[in-house]
Design an enzyme around this catalytic site. Structure first.
Site, PDB file in Angstrom:
ATOM      1  CG  ASP A  35      -2.246   0.720   0.927  1.00 11.41           C
ATOM      2  OD1 ASP A  35      -2.194   1.900   0.529  1.00 11.41           O
ATOM      3  OD2 ASP A  35      -3.319   0.118   1.065  1.00 11.41           O
ATOM      4  CE1 TYR A 142     -14.858   3.387  -6.513  1.00  6.76           C
ATOM      5  CE2 TYR A 142     -17.239   3.349  -6.188  1.00  6.76           C
ATOM      6  CZ  TYR A 142     -15.999   2.747  -6.072  1.00  6.76           C
ATOM      7  OH  TYR A 142     -15.915   1.499  -5.505  1.00  6.76           O
ATOM      8  CB  ILE A 172     -17.922  -4.139   1.905  1.00 11.33           C
ATOM      9  CG1 ILE A 172     -17.828  -4.413   0.388  1.00 11.33           C
ATOM     10  CG2 ILE A 172     -17.433  -5.326   2.713  1.00 11.33           C
ATOM     11  CD1 ILE A 172     -18.523  -5.658  -0.093  1.00 11.33           C
TER      12      ILE A 172
HETATM   13  C1  AKB Z   1     -18.823   3.430  -2.146  1.00 14.54           C
HETATM   14  O1  AKB Z   1     -19.805   3.707  -1.434  1.00 14.54           O
HETATM   15  O2  AKB Z   1     -18.222   4.268  -2.829  1.00 14.54           O
HETATM   16  C2  AKB Z   1     -18.361   1.997  -2.211  1.00 14.54           C
HETATM   17  C3  AKB Z   1     -18.966   1.255  -3.357  1.00 14.54           C
HETATM   18  C4  AKB Z   1     -20.392   0.905  -3.340  1.00 14.54           C
HETATM   19  O3  AKB Z   1     -18.288   0.946  -4.283  1.00 14.54           O
HETATM   20  N1  AKB Z   1     -18.671   1.330  -0.976  1.00 14.54           N
END
Ligand code: AKB
Length: 315
Positions: A35, A142, A172
């Site tokens: 990391d 993202y 998660i």
């Molecule tokens: C997030 O909330 O960004 C992550 C995902 C769902 O990829 N936990």
């Protein structure tokens, strides 16, 4: 064949627990974690290397030194932090992946795990039981980077034969390692605050339903996918993976069954609400079930019980 694994981005929520399971399976000497910063704790016999995945020469030196047969690439910036630093998120999530894919090709490392996310779906994707193949129009950086990453994974598999495997993780939930910078993080924070303060102010509104998964299931599922015979895998972008879907109100009710004095409140106008609103409420994971036998084991009740029992003794 004797497997040796390099995990990049191993200090995060998933890496910390996946590394434990992989070390149990393959032995400390065959699982090298790395990391950008050293972990808080390293047990005797465990091997760790400090590495920035964006430093391609350093990643190459690491791969040449340990000659892994498998790479787990977990370094990423998640959805909420990504919105604060969009270009950094794009750079880390895309160039980190490209560095690893290119080096894997150059050095003949065939097997790679790379996580995608339910963030690949967007406002025009179906909300309920979102299928593997449907409209995908992510509107967080993202989600955009994960969707582009999925396309790259499939491309490198089809064009160069890399054995890349991936799942679209939902949120998660775990008691050992805190998540960082995600939209689903509330579902972990709530347990810590329920035990510490007896109350929690949710940054998502009470009826925001999102797909989630307990860490035990996530770790087992990931290893099952990596163990599955290659010819059984029909998806080389990323598999839909479902566990439990619930809202903040539902999880608060479940916590109250064990901690009756728990109080839930809601904070309005948090920027994470818009991200959550663009994501599915539940996921159809038929391909994962059919191709490699995926089956989650924790429902909301079992997960809540396990979280509270473990946190009571470990918090
Ligand atoms: C997030 O909330 O960004 C992550 C995902 C769902 O990829 N936990």
């Amino acid at each position: 064949m004797k497997e040796r694994i390099i995990m990049i981005g191993a200090n995060g929520q998933i890496g910390s627990e996946l590394a434990v399971a992989l070390r149990q399976k393959f032995g400390n000497e065959n699982v090298i974690t790395s990391d950008i910063r050293p972990p808080a704790e390293l047990k005797s016999g465990e091997i760790f290397e400090t590495i920035n995945v964006l430093d391609k020469d350093a990643v190459k030196a690491l791969l040449v030194k340990y000659k892994p047969t498998q790479i787990y690439l977990l370094a990423a910036m998640l959805s909420a932090t990504g919105e604060q630093y969009p270009m950094k998120a794009w750079d880390l999530n895309m160039n980190g992946l490209l560095n690893v894919l290119d080096l894997a090709l150059e050095l003949g490392i065939k097997k790679i795990f790379w996580p995608s996310s339910i963030a690949v779906f967007g406002p025009n994707s179906p909300k309920q039981h979102t299928e593997q193949y449907c409209v995908m129009d992510p509107n967080s950086i993202y989600g955009i980077s994960k969707l582009a990453g999925e396309r790259l994974c499939e491309y490198y598999h089809q064009k160069y034969g890399l054995d890349i495997r991936s799942v679209r993780y939902p949120g998660i939930i775990s008691w050992k390692t805190a998540p960082g910078g995600g939209t689903t993080d509330y579902a972990v924070h709530i347990f810590f605050e329920a035990l510490r303060q007896g109350k929690y102010a949710s940054f998502l509104s009470e009826n925001t339903e999102l797909p989630m998964l307990y860490m035990d299931d996530a770790v087992r599922g990931t290893i099952e996918l990596m163990d599955a015979p290659a010819e059984q895998l029909s998806i080389r972008s990323s598999y839909n993976l479902a566990g439990i879907s619930f809202t903040p109100a539902m999880i608060a009710e479940e916590i109250k069954k064990i901690l009756p004095n728990f109080e839930m409140s809601y904070v309005e106008n948090d920027p994470r609400q818009a991200i959550a609103d663009s994501w599915p409420a539940s996921i159809d994971d038929a391909y994962a079930r059919k191709d490699w036998g995926w089956q989650p084991t924790f429902d909301l009740e079992a997960m809540t019980k396990d979280m509270i029992e473990n946190l009571k003794t470990n918090i």
